[in-house]
Scaffold this motif. Structure first.
Motif, PDB file in Angstrom:
ATOM      1  N   VAL A 321       0.838  -1.207   0.000  1.00 58.84           N
ATOM      2  CA  VAL A 321       0.000   0.000   0.000  1.00 58.84           C
ATOM      3  C   VAL A 321       0.869   1.252   0.000  1.00 58.84           C
ATOM      4  CG1 VAL A 321      -1.745   1.300   1.280  1.00 58.84           C
ATOM      5  CG2 VAL A 321      -1.936  -1.184   1.096  1.00 58.84           C
ATOM      6  N   ALA A 322       1.902   1.275   0.845  1.00 68.93           N
ATOM      7  CA  ALA A 322       2.787   2.445   0.910  1.00 68.93           C
ATOM      8  C   ALA A 322       3.560   2.620  -0.398  1.00 68.93           C
ATOM      9  CB  ALA A 322       3.759   2.314   2.079  1.00 68.93           C
ATOM     10  N   LEU A 323       4.007   1.521  -1.003  1.00 74.01           N
ATOM     11  CA  LEU A 323       4.724   1.601  -2.281  1.00 74.01           C
ATOM     12  C   LEU A 323       3.833   2.187  -3.373  1.00 74.01           C
ATOM     13  CD1 LEU A 323       6.631  -1.814  -2.366  1.00 74.01           C
ATOM     14  CD2 LEU A 323       7.690   0.458  -2.382  1.00 74.01           C
ATOM     15  N   GLY A 324       2.575   1.719  -3.411  1.00 73.95           N
ATOM     16  CA  GLY A 324       1.636   2.233  -4.412  1.00 73.95           C
ATOM     17  C   GLY A 324       1.322   3.697  -4.198  1.00 73.95           C
ATOM     18  N   ALA A 325       1.136   4.094  -2.930  1.00 72.42           N
ATOM     19  CA  ALA A 325       0.880   5.507  -2.621  1.00 72.42           C
ATOM     20  C   ALA A 325       2.095   6.350  -3.003  1.00 72.42           C
ATOM     21  CB  ALA A 325       0.559   5.669  -1.142  1.00 72.42           C
ATOM     22  N   GLY A 326       3.296   5.792  -2.783  1.00 69.76           N
ATOM     23  CA  GLY A 326       4.524   6.515  -3.141  1.00 69.76           C
ATOM     24  C   GLY A 326       4.650   6.709  -4.636  1.00 69.76           C
ATOM     25  N   ARG A 327       4.301   5.682  -5.398  1.00 69.00           N
ATOM     26  CA  ARG A 327       4.381   5.799  -6.867  1.00 69.00           C
ATOM     27  C   ARG A 327       3.335   6.758  -7.400  1.00 69.00           C
ATOM     28  NH1 ARG A 327       5.197  -0.704  -7.439  1.00 69.00           N
ATOM     29  NH2 ARG A 327       7.379  -0.719  -6.750  1.00 69.00           N
ATOM     30  N   SER A 328       2.249   6.960  -6.636  1.00 66.32           N
ATOM     31  CA  SER A 328       1.200   7.887  -7.079  1.00 66.32           C
ATOM     32  C   SER A 328       1.576   9.350  -6.825  1.00 66.32           C
ATOM     33  CB  SER A 328      -0.117   7.567  -6.362  1.00 66.32           C
ATOM     34  OG  SER A 328      -0.051   7.988  -5.010  1.00 66.32           O
ATOM     35  N   LEU A 329       2.695   9.589  -6.127  1.00 65.27           N
ATOM     36  CA  LEU A 329       3.105  10.975  -5.836  1.00 65.27           C
ATOM     37  C   LEU A 329       3.314  11.791  -7.110  1.00 65.27           C
ATOM     38  CD1 LEU A 329       5.584  10.351  -2.875  1.00 65.27           C
ATOM     39  CD2 LEU A 329       3.505  11.724  -2.758  1.00 65.27           C
ATOM     40  N   ASP A 330       3.674  11.119  -8.203  1.00 65.87           N
ATOM     41  CA  ASP A 330       3.881  11.822  -9.477  1.00 65.87           C
ATOM     42  C   ASP A 330       2.586  12.435  -9.990  1.00 65.87           C
ATOM     43  OD1 ASP A 330       6.550  11.130  -9.479  1.00 65.87           O
ATOM     44  OD2 ASP A 330       6.229   9.286 -10.615  1.00 65.87           O
ATOM     45  N   GLU A 331       1.455  11.889  -9.545  1.00 68.02           N
ATOM     46  CA  GLU A 331       0.151  12.395  -9.966  1.00 68.02           C
ATOM     47  C   GLU A 331      -0.501  13.224  -8.862  1.00 68.02           C
ATOM     48  OE1 GLU A 331      -0.801  11.880 -13.027  1.00 68.02           O
ATOM     49  OE2 GLU A 331       0.943  10.608 -13.425  1.00 68.02           O
ATOM     50  N   PHE A 332       0.328  13.820  -7.982  1.00 70.75           N
ATOM     51  CA  PHE A 332      -0.215  14.488  -6.791  1.00 70.75           C
ATOM     52  C   PHE A 332      -1.225  15.582  -7.139  1.00 70.75           C
ATOM     53  CE2 PHE A 332      -0.497  17.554  -3.411  1.00 70.75           C
ATOM     54  CZ  PHE A 332      -0.555  16.766  -2.276  1.00 70.75           C
ATOM     55  N   GLU A 333      -0.877  16.439  -8.103  1.00 70.92           N
ATOM     56  CA  GLU A 333      -1.768  17.572  -8.415  1.00 70.92           C
ATOM     57  C   GLU A 333      -3.146  17.093  -8.874  1.00 70.92           C
ATOM     58  OE1 GLU A 333      -1.504  20.648  -7.778  1.00 70.92           O
ATOM     59  OE2 GLU A 333       0.541  20.572  -7.045  1.00 70.92           O
ATOM     60  N   ALA A 334      -3.173  16.074  -9.743  1.00 72.73           N
ATOM     61  CA  ALA A 334      -4.447  15.552 -10.232  1.00 72.73           C
ATOM     62  C   ALA A 334      -5.247  14.925  -9.097  1.00 72.73           C
ATOM     63  CB  ALA A 334      -4.213  14.525 -11.332  1.00 72.73           C
ATOM     64  N   MET A 335      -4.553  14.170  -8.214  1.00 71.24           N
ATOM     65  CA  MET A 335      -5.233  13.544  -7.087  1.00 71.24           C
ATOM     66  C   MET A 335      -5.767  14.583  -6.125  1.00 71.24           C
ATOM     67  SD  MET A 335      -2.552  10.496  -6.293  1.00 71.24           S
ATOM     68  CE  MET A 335      -3.213  10.258  -4.658  1.00 71.24           C
TER      69      MET A 335
END
Length: 347
Positions: A321-335
Motif C-alpha cells: 500500500v505504501a509503495l503504491g501511494a509513493g508511486r502515485s506521488l507523481d500524480e499528486f496535483e491531479a489527485m
C-alpha cells in the motif's frame, strides 16, 4: 495559470503514508520506504507527555504503570483519537527525515469504505501534523499499484488487502475501482478471537501480544502442519494465579474461523458483483493478496478453494500500500484536485 503550490518553496520531499491500524509505513520520494513501525503511542496520562512511539511503545502494551497508557489511536483503519493520531503522525513524518520546519506534500491512504467524516478526520490530522498539502488514495488502489498490477489497462485486476483493522477487496480497471467491498475485520479481530476462545476453553486470560504471537506461530486459515503446538502463559480466571496451557494449531485455526469467514464472504460478494468481462480477466490473472494479514499461513489456499481461482501473495505484501501511494506521488496535483472536488460535492 500556475497553481499556488507550484509557486511555494519545496520545504520537504513529497511523502506517502500508509497510516494503518497495526503499522504505519512512510515512503519518501526519491528514497523509497524509510520507516515501518507499529501504530502505537505511549503517553503520560497526567501530563500528556509522549514516552514512546512505534516499536518501543508496542513493547509497553499491557506492561505500563497506572500513569502511562500505551494506546492505538486508530481503529478499523480510521482515526479513533484525533489528537493522539496527529501527534503520532507528526513524530513519524519527522523521523522519516522531514525536519521540524519541513512541510511536505503528503499522500495518505484511506479504506475504500471510510465515510466522508472519517476521510475528513484523516485530512485534518495530516495537515495538523505539518503537511503543506494532502491528498487521499484508496487502499485497494494503492495496493494494486504497489503490487505491480496493470490497473491502467482495460482489463480486470483483483486485490484483497487484509490489514490490522479492515479487509479491502476490489476489482480494478482503467486506473479506477469498478467494484469494492470493505469489511471492518482484520488481524486484530483474529487476535481477539484467539484470546476469547482460550478464555472460553481454558478459563485463561491472555494479553494482546500473546494472542498475536500465537496467531503468527500457530495460526492458519487452511490445515497445515496440524501437529504444531505452543505453550502459553496467562492468568487463571478462577484462581487469579498465573497458569500455562498447551495449544495446538487446530485449536487456533478453529478460534479464528468466524473472522476468516467474514474475509471469505467479502471476496465472494465482490466477485458476485463483478461484470462478466472483468470476472473473466480475474480468472486468468488471479487474485493478489496484500497487507499483513496476507502472510497468515494457508490464507491463499483457503481463498483458492473457496473461489476456484488462482490466488497469490504479493512480493512485498506488508509494504504494498505504501509503495503504491509513493508511486502515485507523481500524480499528486491531479489527485489533490479530485479529492478536493469530492469533498466539495459531499458537503
Amino acid at each position: 495559470m500556475r497553481s499556488l503550490a507550484s509557486l511555494m518553496p519545496a520545504t520537504g520531499r513529497d511523502v506517502a503514508v500508509d497510516l494503518g491500524t497495526a503499522n504505519t509505513v512512510v515512503y519518501v520520494r526519491g528514497r523509497g520506504i524509510v520507516l515501518s513501525e507499529p501504530s502505537v503511542i505511549a503517553l503520560d496520562s497526567l501530563s500528556g507527555e509522549i514516552h514512546a512511539v512505534g516499536a518501543e511503545a508496542k513493547r509497553m502494551i499491557g506492561r505500563t504503570p497506572a500513569t502511562i497508557s500505551a494506546i492505538r489511536p486508530l481503529r478499523h483503519g480510521v482515526i479513533a483519537d484525533f489528537e493522539v493520531t496527529e501527534r503520532m503522525l507528526r513524530y513519524f513524518i519527522r523521523k522519516a527525515g522531514q525536519g521540524r520546519f519541513a512541510h511536505p506534500r503528503v499522500v495518505m491512504c484511506a479504506p475504500s469504505g471510510a465515510t466522508d467524516v472519517e476521510k475528513r478526520a484523516i485530512n485534518e490530522a495530516c495537515l495538523a501534523a505539518g503537511a503543506r498539502q494532502m491528498s487521499l488514495i484508496e487502499e485497494p488502489l494503492a495496493a494494486a499499484i504497489g503490487g505491480g498490477l496493470p490497473i491502467a489497462e482495460p482489463s480486470g485486476s483483483m486485490v484483497v488487502d487484509v490489514g490490522g483493522g479492515t479487509t479491502e477487496v476490489a476489482v480494478l480497471s482503467l486506473g479506477g475501482i469498478v467494484v469494492s467491498e470493505s469489511v471492518r475485520v482484520g488481524g486484530y479481530d483474529l487476535d481477539e478471537a484467539i484470546a476469547a476462545d482460550v478464555r472460553r476453553r481454558y478459563n485463561l486470560a491472555l494479553g494482546q501480544q500473546t494472542a498475536e504471537n500465537l496467531k503468527i506461530e500457530l495460526g492458519s486459515a487452511w490445515p497445515v502442519e496440524d501437529d504444531m503446538k505452543a505453550e502459553i502463559r496467562g492468568r487463571d480466571l478462577v484462581t487469579g494465579l498465573p497458569r500455562q496451557v498447551v495449544l495446538t494449531a487446530e485449536e487456533v485455526r478453529e478460534a479464528m474461523a468466524e473472522p476468516l469467514a467474514a474475509v471469505v464472504a467479502a471476496v465472494r460478494t465482490t466477485l458476485e458483483r463483478t461484470p462478466p468481462e472483468l470476472a473473466a480477466d480475474v480468472v486468468e490473472r488471479g487474485i493478489m493478496l496484500a497487507g499483513g494479514g496476507a502472510l497468515l499461513r494457508g490464507l491463499d489456499e483457503r481463498l483458492r478453494q473457496e473461489t476456484h481461482m488462482p490466488v497469490y501473495v504479493a512480493e512485498r505484501a506488508l509494504e504494498c500500500v505504501a509503495l503504491g501511494a509513493g508511486r502515485s506521488l507523481d500524480e499528486f496535483e491531479a489527485m489533490h484536485r479530485s479529492s478536493r472536488s469530492a469533498t466539495v460535492r459531499h458537503r
